[in-house]
Design an enzyme around this catalytic site. Structure first.
Site, PDB file in Angstrom:
ATOM      1  N   SER A  94       0.854  -1.186   0.000  1.00  0.00           N
ATOM      2  CA  SER A  94       0.000   0.000   0.000  1.00  0.00           C
ATOM      3  C   SER A  94       0.879   1.221   0.000  1.00  0.00           C
ATOM      4  O   SER A  94       1.861   1.268   0.746  1.00  0.00           O
ATOM      5  CB  SER A  94      -0.838   0.062   1.275  1.00  0.00           C
ATOM      6  OG  SER A  94      -1.925  -0.777   1.162  1.00  0.00           O
ATOM      7  N   HIS A  98       1.871  12.070   0.057  1.00  0.00           N
ATOM      8  CA  HIS A  98       1.348  13.430   0.269  1.00  0.00           C
ATOM      9  C   HIS A  98       2.494  14.410   0.022  1.00  0.00           C
ATOM     10  O   HIS A  98       3.351  14.597   0.890  1.00  0.00           O
ATOM     11  CB  HIS A  98       0.867  13.611   1.714  1.00  0.00           C
ATOM     12  CG  HIS A  98      -0.387  12.878   2.071  1.00  0.00           C
ATOM     13  ND1 HIS A  98      -1.594  13.121   1.454  1.00  0.00           N
ATOM     14  CD2 HIS A  98      -0.639  11.934   3.013  1.00  0.00           C
ATOM     15  CE1 HIS A  98      -2.538  12.344   2.007  1.00  0.00           C
ATOM     16  NE2 HIS A  98      -1.985  11.603   2.937  1.00  0.00           N
ATOM     17  N   HIS A 108      -2.404   7.512  -4.219  1.00  0.00           N
ATOM     18  CA  HIS A 108      -2.554   6.292  -3.445  1.00  0.00           C
ATOM     19  C   HIS A 108      -2.524   5.104  -4.392  1.00  0.00           C
ATOM     20  O   HIS A 108      -3.056   5.175  -5.506  1.00  0.00           O
ATOM     21  CB  HIS A 108      -3.905   6.323  -2.703  1.00  0.00           C
ATOM     22  CG  HIS A 108      -4.376   4.970  -2.255  1.00  0.00           C
ATOM     23  ND1 HIS A 108      -5.329   4.249  -2.951  1.00  0.00           N
ATOM     24  CD2 HIS A 108      -4.013   4.212  -1.197  1.00  0.00           C
ATOM     25  CE1 HIS A 108      -5.538   3.103  -2.317  1.00  0.00           C
ATOM     26  NE2 HIS A 108      -4.762   3.057  -1.254  1.00  0.00           N
ATOM     27  N   ASN A 110      -2.499   0.516  -4.253  1.00  0.00           N
ATOM     28  CA  ASN A 110      -2.519  -0.713  -3.474  1.00  0.00           C
ATOM     29  C   ASN A 110      -2.494  -1.875  -4.453  1.00  0.00           C
ATOM     30  O   ASN A 110      -3.213  -1.852  -5.457  1.00  0.00           O
ATOM     31  CB  ASN A 110      -3.785  -0.762  -2.606  1.00  0.00           C
ATOM     32  CG  ASN A 110      -3.927  -2.083  -1.878  1.00  0.00           C
ATOM     33  OD1 ASN A 110      -4.502  -3.044  -2.390  1.00  0.00           O
ATOM     34  ND2 ASN A 110      -3.373  -2.138  -0.676  1.00  0.00           N
ATOM     35  N   ARG A 112      -2.481  -6.171  -4.295  1.00  0.00           N
ATOM     36  CA  ARG A 112      -2.633  -7.247  -3.323  1.00  0.00           C
ATOM     37  C   ARG A 112      -2.932  -8.576  -4.017  1.00  0.00           C
ATOM     38  O   ARG A 112      -3.554  -8.622  -5.085  1.00  0.00           O
ATOM     39  CB  ARG A 112      -3.745  -6.901  -2.328  1.00  0.00           C
ATOM     40  CG  ARG A 112      -5.069  -6.563  -2.956  1.00  0.00           C
ATOM     41  CD  ARG A 112      -6.078  -5.970  -1.962  1.00  0.00           C
ATOM     42  NE  ARG A 112      -7.333  -5.666  -2.658  1.00  0.00           N
ATOM     43  CZ  ARG A 112      -7.593  -4.515  -3.287  1.00  0.00           C
ATOM     44  NH1 ARG A 112      -6.713  -3.540  -3.302  1.00  0.00           N
ATOM     45  NH2 ARG A 112      -8.739  -4.343  -3.915  1.00  0.00           N
ATOM     46  N   HIS A 177     -21.497  12.115   1.154  1.00  0.00           N
ATOM     47  CA  HIS A 177     -21.919  13.284   1.945  1.00  0.00           C
ATOM     48  C   HIS A 177     -21.381  14.593   1.375  1.00  0.00           C
ATOM     49  O   HIS A 177     -21.831  15.666   1.771  1.00  0.00           O
ATOM     50  CB  HIS A 177     -21.500  13.118   3.411  1.00  0.00           C
ATOM     51  CG  HIS A 177     -20.026  13.177   3.637  1.00  0.00           C
ATOM     52  ND1 HIS A 177     -19.168  12.185   3.221  1.00  0.00           N
ATOM     53  CD2 HIS A 177     -19.232  14.115   4.219  1.00  0.00           C
ATOM     54  CE1 HIS A 177     -17.925  12.520   3.560  1.00  0.00           C
ATOM     55  NE2 HIS A 177     -17.942  13.675   4.166  1.00  0.00           N
ATOM     56  N   GLY A 260      -7.969  -5.447  14.121  1.00  0.00           N
ATOM     57  CA  GLY A 260      -6.843  -5.388  15.046  1.00  0.00           C
ATOM     58  C   GLY A 260      -5.507  -5.259  14.349  1.00  0.00           C
ATOM     59  O   GLY A 260      -4.472  -5.623  14.908  1.00  0.00           O
ATOM     60  N   GLY A 261      -5.506  -4.731  13.131  1.00  0.00           N
ATOM     61  CA  GLY A 261      -4.235  -4.459  12.442  1.00  0.00           C
ATOM     62  C   GLY A 261      -3.448  -3.387  13.188  1.00  0.00           C
ATOM     63  O   GLY A 261      -3.964  -2.751  14.102  1.00  0.00           O
ATOM     64  N   ARG A 262      -2.201  -3.190  12.766  1.00  0.00           N
ATOM     65  CA  ARG A 262      -1.350  -2.209  13.458  1.00  0.00           C
ATOM     66  C   ARG A 262      -1.847  -0.798  13.121  1.00  0.00           C
ATOM     67  O   ARG A 262      -1.751  -0.340  11.974  1.00  0.00           O
ATOM     68  CB  ARG A 262       0.104  -2.391  13.019  1.00  0.00           C
ATOM     69  CG  ARG A 262       1.065  -1.417  13.706  1.00  0.00           C
ATOM     70  CD  ARG A 262       2.525  -1.754  13.401  1.00  0.00           C
ATOM     71  NE  ARG A 262       3.407  -0.765  13.987  1.00  0.00           N
ATOM     72  CZ  ARG A 262       3.963   0.254  13.307  1.00  0.00           C
ATOM     73  NH1 ARG A 262       3.713   0.409  12.023  1.00  0.00           N
ATOM     74  NH2 ARG A 262       4.777   1.101  13.926  1.00  0.00           N
TER      75      ARG A 262
END
Lengths: 311, 311
Positions: A94, A98, A108, A110, A112, A177, A260-262
């Site tokens: 990933s 910026h 960005h 990614n 996988r 939104h 629960g990823g870092r």
């Protein structure tokens, strides 16, 4: 070839991480990468590389991870419920960049690969990935160049691929939104395992290899543009939108945190500074107004995509 | 009294909005409130009041709204599925105060009343609300004073109310991915319609009238504390956590945006500036480290609450 070779994919994505790190370091010697290797369960590992405080880049995060699990979580297999409980491997890179200069867009990417071995039935595998571009000031030249690179990679898979994955990207990176896309899009794909492993992997490798030339060409064109407080304020305001997308909608971010990823790796995608200004309205006719009007709605940059196509 | 009087509640919450606006204006003449009245369907209305750019307050949002609908959305009635499709009224005030001085805490409050008339069966109504405090630098004196005010309001309902609503607040304003509470809590309650309308309304009014004395006492104690770039940086870093909570978890924010509420009013709760710093670790023993250790875990501030109590 019935199934891609996970160790070759691991090596390929490691190279992509190194390539992106090198592209950043070649352009900015004032900041530095913090690199770690974190061991996971069953021989899995994560290698976050996060750059901050540079002259050219405010923040860059390039995270490689290879996860191995004995019991696939239901959330990861929503589209494939028969895989719940299967043993699996996930390998990904990933990237988020910026840049400092408000005329240079955020980007960005990614890439996988996923494979799972259910207790009953054949092993399954698929590829996913994509890249998208988020300008603060819109330039048609940048958006068109970006999409040309995307199309060239997609054409290795077939003539319909670009139109499908471009539309999928517009749909995924959308802020309902705000009634805006996150940026000018790019491509997004998932669950790719057709027509066969060799064709999928060839396309997926082409897409991953496209990111560096496609993005750094734009960055190099914009990074030395003169700017002042007005542009910086607008960049920080628009980075608030980036935060809104990632925390409200991005599935990778939300599932990663829930699973629960870092946290620091997942939220390394956050911009270093974001501003919110109540009821901000850009001056009509200004470049700030032009961004939303001309660049943040799905648009057929190459004059060829069919945005109504179902992916 | 079988059911609370919606027009009296409308008037009461309008007074609360005015009271908070006055408390801000009395302390800060350098910024200003933008006030609007927006008409909704069926005679509903919204009156956002948002303050920015002051010396004492970075941002204050005090939003009054009275919504009327003919067809209750499923999301709003998750706990009460038989109300889907009912006609309803919702009256609320939401408050967020982000002070300028990093030694002064951010505060949030919400008071709401809901009534619905299902097509079959009796009308239903309930109260909800609460207030919570988010310090950047922790002071026991502030947290204890805040909870004393909260308990005094809760005692009008009964001896168990404070412990229940304090525990509910700790549970609601929790960031699992950070293993932290949003701040030192306060009280949170919802679906309150027992033992009867008069008792509920008396407690709810007491809670709503507690906010101004409870919060501005703390603000006045801290607002003139000397600070420098270190404290300001930490405040902005911690405001990133506020953004994370509101966008990842806060039901009001997420449902409001999904239901097509006015984005600028809903996101008026965002801090004006938030920073993210990769893998930030405060110096051990510093006040910044003490915040997480001593103030961002549920704590029995008054030495009386039973945090294991089920609400």
């Amino acid at each position: 070839m019935n199934q891609p070779d996970a160790s070759a994919i691991h090596a390929f994505l490691t190279e992509r991480q190194d390539e992106i790190v090198s592209a950043v370091e070649a352009r900015d010697t004032s900041g530095r990468f913090e690199r770690q290797t974190l061991e996971g369960e069953r021989g899995g590992l994560a290698r976050p590389a996060v750059f901050g405080g540079g002259d050219v880049f405010d923040r860059v995060a390039v995270n490689f991870s290879h996860t191995r699990g004995a019991d696939m979580p239901a959330a990861a297999s929503q589209a494939r419920p028969h895989l719940a409980g299967a043993s699996y491997e996930a390998i990904s890179v990933s990237v988020i960049v910026h840049p400092t200069n408000p005329y240079a867009p955020t980007s960005h990417a990614n890439f996988r690969y996923f494979q799972a071995k259910p207790q009953k039935g054949d092993p399954v595998w698929w590829f996913g990935g994509g890249f998208d571009l988020t300008p603060y000031y819109g330039f048609e030249e940048d958006a068109v160049g970006w999409h040309r690179h995307a199309k060239a990679a997609c054409d290795t898979l077939g003539p319909q691929a670009y139109a499908r994955y471009k539309a999928w990207c517009d749909e995924y990176f959308y802020l309902p939104h705000r009634e805006e896309t996150r940026g000018v899009g790019g491509i997004f794909f998932d669950d790719l395992n057709q027509p066969d492993a060799a064709a999928c992997e060839a396309f997926w490798r082409a897409a991953a290899q496209t990111f560096v030339p496609a993005y750094f060409e734009i960055l190099d064109r914009r990074r030395d543009t003169t700017y002042g407080p007005r542009e910086l304020d607008f960049q920080r305001y628009r980075r608030g939108r980036y935060v809104e997308f990632n925390l409200l909608y991005d599935r990778g971010t939300r599932f990663g945190l829930q699973a629960g990823g870092r946290t620091e790796s997942i939220l390394a995608s956050m911009p270093p500074i974001a501003h919110w200004q109540y009821d901000y309205q850009p001056e009509p006719g200004s470049p700030e107004a032009e961004l939303a009007r001309g660049f943040l709605q799905p648009r057929d940059w190459l004059g060829i995509a069919d945005p109504t196509l179902e992916h």
